[in-house]
Design a protein around this motif. Structure first.
Motif: not given
Length: 648
Positions: A500-504, A518-528, A593-599
């Protein structure tokens, strides 16, 4: 004798005048006769040069006519025609139509605009009217200003098309020098309104406004206005609703909302004061042709005169249904007085040109009100039955992100010590010559050390330049301008491991406005799809446009308040402190599967705050060069050392 001759002459003149035939409608063009759908044409009539004289951008007056002719089998309800103006046109007047986005004239239409029929929004068919063209056709006469096309050249638009759902229009063609025309036909899936059906079905949109007539009288009526949010990321704070009266109506009283400006002077000086001589206009709330209505504060909910209406009195906050369905709409009522000739119980004209806006929210473009089937409401007596409105109109509004956002995003990563800050001038504020002389509006923002995120931009200069020198990066002169955003969001890629992986995520409020709920939203095409948990926020994935690639986050109960920027403990020495909310978010790789987090997959492709899309950096943080070289060197040296140890 002279008096007798004068009388005969007068009678002959009267007879001649009264017997003159009415001016016949203009003949239908041959191309229109060949069209069995809806025929559209844009005809340029005339143009003249106007002041000032300007060789670079000379203005010219133009006059044109839009023709909409229904040659189809069925009635065309609430016609909408888009004209793709292409010569920096400013529209000054238009007959028999209003602008579909609610804009008031004069207005720039250089990017094209949509016209909606008014006061006649529907065009009947030849079958329904025995070929009466006056009921089948709408003619919109335009007057405006265009730039750069001098007569005898003709400033035709790029295209003209029918916007109504279910119609297909080919590319418009030019006839002669001054006519653009097209024949639009029902597409194969078109559901036209058959004869006998009075109203169009209700439409979907990001936000809808219902205008329901609940109590009609001869000279006035009560209307209930319902504003409902349907977009999972849409939101309004301190909503401001405006519209335009078309027949000198005025607002006598309201419940559940209030005009932002209470003023009856226009009635006293206008025709309303003459007609309603017995009315005490000191009690009238608004006589503005375009009133602005705002929500009431929470303290007015139990007010017997203004409140006590469901879904009212929330300081103008309308949340997404994905956060709280019970807070996704606002309702208010108003008593409207009419003017002659509409002083009968059935003559009701809804206001036009609807607009709604909020504070640090997305922009909304609203269409024209469309008559729909009457709304139903629970019987106030408590009986198990519903009561229908006397008449109902629907206004559909859709989100259009503003060209200049009010929030921005910075990126950082465990792979790199530097923070990629918000873009230079991300939220505007860099257009004046004075700004250009003091800072660069084009130079990219300087990379920052982590501690700089908590410091206001105007106090970061020393940290930013020192960091650039330490990292051997060029420092531009003058320095880049700031982002000028009221809210900034830092997305930090914290870890990346096998499972897995984490973000802040950290949200900073640099403005003077507190944000409740308030609310915030993030689009993560391959990570969500791998989202597990937000540790300090409420987090969940939501489907946007049918794709489950967005993570929605809001504050936990009691922690859903993002405070404004405040002074430091010692204002004379300490920097101002932004309001801040922060959470770590975890993801699993099991479902991705196949997610490339750092790239790149670990960074959002879109970020929203309170519904508005924020400006993103152009680049993402990559691995530090020296770290990569060091790792390679260690991989080479370690085996050599091992061999030496074994040899010894």
């Amino acid at each position: 004798m002279r008096s007798l001759m004068g009388l005969i002459l007068l009678l002959s003149l009267f007879t001649t005048t009264s017997s003159q035939p009415q001016t016949p409608p203009p003949p239908i063009s041959p191309a229109a006769n060949l069209c069995n759908g809806v025929f559209l044409s844009y005809t340029y009539s005339t143009g003249t040069q106007i002041k000032p004289n300007d060789t670079k951008s000379q203005p010219y007056r133009f006059e044109s006519v839009i023709t909409v002719l229904n040659n189809g089998r069925d009635e065309l309800k609430s016609w909408l025609v888009f004209v793709g103006f292409a010569h920096k046109e400013i529209l000054v007047s238009a007959t028999n139509a209003i602008l579909g986005d609610g804009s008031s004239l004069p207005v720039s239409v250089e990017n094209g605009t949509t016209f909606a029929g008014y006061p006649a929004a529907d065009l009947k068919s030849a079958i329904m009217t025995a070929g009466d063209v006056t009921q089948m056709e709408a003619r919109v006469e335009l007057v405006g200003t265009q730039f750069g096309v001098a007569p005898p050249n003709v400033p035709l638009p790029k295209n003209i098309t029918l916007v109504n759902d279910g119609w297909s229009c080919p590319k418009s063609t030019q006839r002669g020098k001054n006519v653009l025309q097209v024949c639009c036909m029902p597409d194969t899936k078109n559901k036209t309104v058959p004869i006998g059906v009075k109203f169009l079905p209700r439409q979907q949109g990001d936000l809808t406004i219902m205008y329901d007539i609940t109590r009609p009288y001869a000279s006035s009526y009560w209307a209930q206005v319902t504003i409902e949010n349907h977009n999972p990321l849409g939101r309004l704070d301190n909503w401001d609703l405006s519209f335009a009266w078309m027949k000198d109506e005025f607002i006598f009283q309201t419940k559940g909302a209030y005009p932002s400006i209470v003023d009856s002077s226009a009635c006293i000086d206008g025709p309303q004061g003459k007609y309603y001589g017995g009315v005490d206009f000191s009690n009238v709330l608004s006589c503005a042709r375009r009133p602005h209505i705002i929500d009431l504060p929470l303290t007015k909910y139990n007010d017997s005169n203004l409140g006590l209406k469901p879904y009212c009195c929330r300081n103008g906050t309308i949340l997404p249904p994905s956060m709280d369905p019970s807070k996704s709409k606002s309702v208010f009522q108003m008593e409207v007085y009419k003017m002659p000739p509409d002083v009968n119980i059935s003559a009701i004209t809804p206001p036009q040109s609807w607009q709604i806006k909020g504070n640090l929210n997305p922009d909304y473009k609203c269409g024209a009100p469309v008559r729909v089937s009457s709304s139903e409401f629970p019987d106030p007596s408590g009986l198990p039955s519903n009561r229908t409105a006397f008449a109902s109109w629907q206004v559909v509004c859709n989100i259009t992100q503003p060209p200049i956002p009010s929030c921005c995003v910075s990126f950082s990563s465990y792979l790199n010590e530097s923070i990629i800050p918000c873009k230079t001038c991300a939220c505007g504020g860099c257009s004046s010559n004075r700004v250009d002389r003091t800072c660069s509006t084009t130079s990219p923002a300087l990379l920052l050390p982590p501690q700089a995120l908590l410091i206001p931009f105007e106090n970061r200069t020393k940290l930013a330049t020192s960091w650039a020198e330490l990292k051997h990066r060029r420092v531009p002169d003058p320095l880049p301008c700031g982002d000028n955003c009221g809210v900034s969001i830092n997305w930090h890629l914290a870890t990346d491991y096998r499972r897995g992986w984490t973000a802040r995520i950290t949200i900073f409020n640099w403005g003077g406005t507190n944000f409740a709920d308030w609310f915030a939203a993030v689009e993560l095409k391959n990570g969500a799809p791998g989202f597990e948990k937000a540790y300090s926020f409420n987090g969940t994935t939501v489907a946007v446009n049918g794709k489950n690639s967005t993570v929605l986050m809001e504050g936990l109960p009691g922690l859903n308040y993002l405070v404004a920027e405040v002074d430091g403990k010692n204002p004379s020495k300490d920097f101002r402190v932004p309001g801040k909310q922060q959470s770590v978010i975890s993801f699993t790789k099991k479902l991705t599967p196949g997610i490339n987090v750092g790239s790149g997959d670990g960074f959002p492709t879109k970020v929203f705050f309170n519904g508005q899309e924020c400006s993103l950096p152009s680049t993402r943080p990559m691995s530090n060069g020296y770290k990569g070289h060091a790792s390679t060197l260690i991989l080479i040296v370690l085996p050599v050392l091992a061999l030496l140890v074994l040899w010894v």
